[in-house]
Design a protein around this motif. Structure first.
Motif: not given
Length: 244
Positions: A20-28, A136-150
């Motif tokens: 449910g997350y689209q990466f800016r940098d798919i290599n991550l 996800i944290y590196l790619d989209g920041g803490l907010a994106s990581a939080k959304e995924f974790i929740l």
């Protein structure tokens, strides 16, 4: 070579949908699913695997889960909060979360690890989930990581805590009505030595309350206890031990 790269990109795009997350940098994302056995086999170097991302994801997960529990349970003391966090982010629970999004199907493993059942090991699967969180944290920041974790880790807390504490919960249910011990009996072993499946029954006296399977005896016991508790809750009947 180009065909292999295109296939990898397609596979990672499928995984993005599961996450449910689209990466800016798919290599991550690729690095997050790359186990050290694969990077070693492909001569990618020590920095090519997901271990650094796992380190980062573990820290992010601890912060987000701590904040979540702090806000959700305003009257709980530190010890109880720590216990709850442990049940939510322990290895078996994280592996369960990872399998719910089919992360195990996307792992890049070396041939040796693949052939010895690495894809089914909780340690490898849970580490990969933490690596994804780090990515996800590196790619989209803490907010994106939080959304995924929740969405994927801190959801359905009651069910996951039951899974983690199933042996203790079952023991408490049985002891409410007597002192008969809960016992776990190994009834079958299947598969080769490097990839065994253990089947365990949980019993009180001669009555089988649940049956579970796992790649370790401990995991099979936990699964059996979980099945027993779920069955007892479903029927809304607590086991009453027979006294003689």
């Amino acid at each position: 070579m180009r065909g292999i790269k295109m296939k990898m990109t397609e596979t990672l795009k499928e995984l993005e949908k599961e996450l449910g997350y689209q990466f800016r940098d798919i290599n991550l994302l690729k690095q997050a699913v790359t186990h050290s056995s694969y990077s070693n086999e492909k001569n990618m170097g020590k920095l090519g695997c997901n271990e650094r991302l796992e380190f980062l994801g573990d820290a992010v997960l601890e912060v987000i889960s701590s904040e979540f529990l702090y806000q959700k349970f305003p009257i709980l003391q530190e010890g109880e909060l720590t216990k709850k966090r442990a049940s939510m982010v322990c290895e078996p629970t994280l592996a369960l979360c990872a399998r719910e999004i089919r992360l195990d199907n996307y792992l890049l493993l070396g041939h040796g690890e693949e052939n010895t059942g690495g894809r089914k090991r909780d340690s490898i699967v849970s580490d990969a989930l933490e690596a994804v969180i780090g990515a996800i944290y590196l790619d989209g920041g803490l907010a994106s990581a939080k959304e995924f974790i929740l969405k994927h880790v801190l959801n359905d807390m009651e069910h996951k805590q039951l899974f983690y504490d199933s042996k203790t919960i079952l023991q408490e249910i049985v002891q409410e009505h007597g002192n008969n011990p809960v016992s776990y009996q190994l009834i079958r072993e299947d598969g080769p030595d490097h990839n065994k499946i253990f089947t365990v029954e949980v019993r009180v006296k001669q009555e089988v309350l649940g049956v579970g399977q796992g790649h370790t005896k401990k995991a099979a016991e936990q699964a059996a206890a979980y099945q027993a508790v779920m069955a007892l809750r479903k029927t809304k009947v607590k086991y009453v031990s027979k006294k003689h």
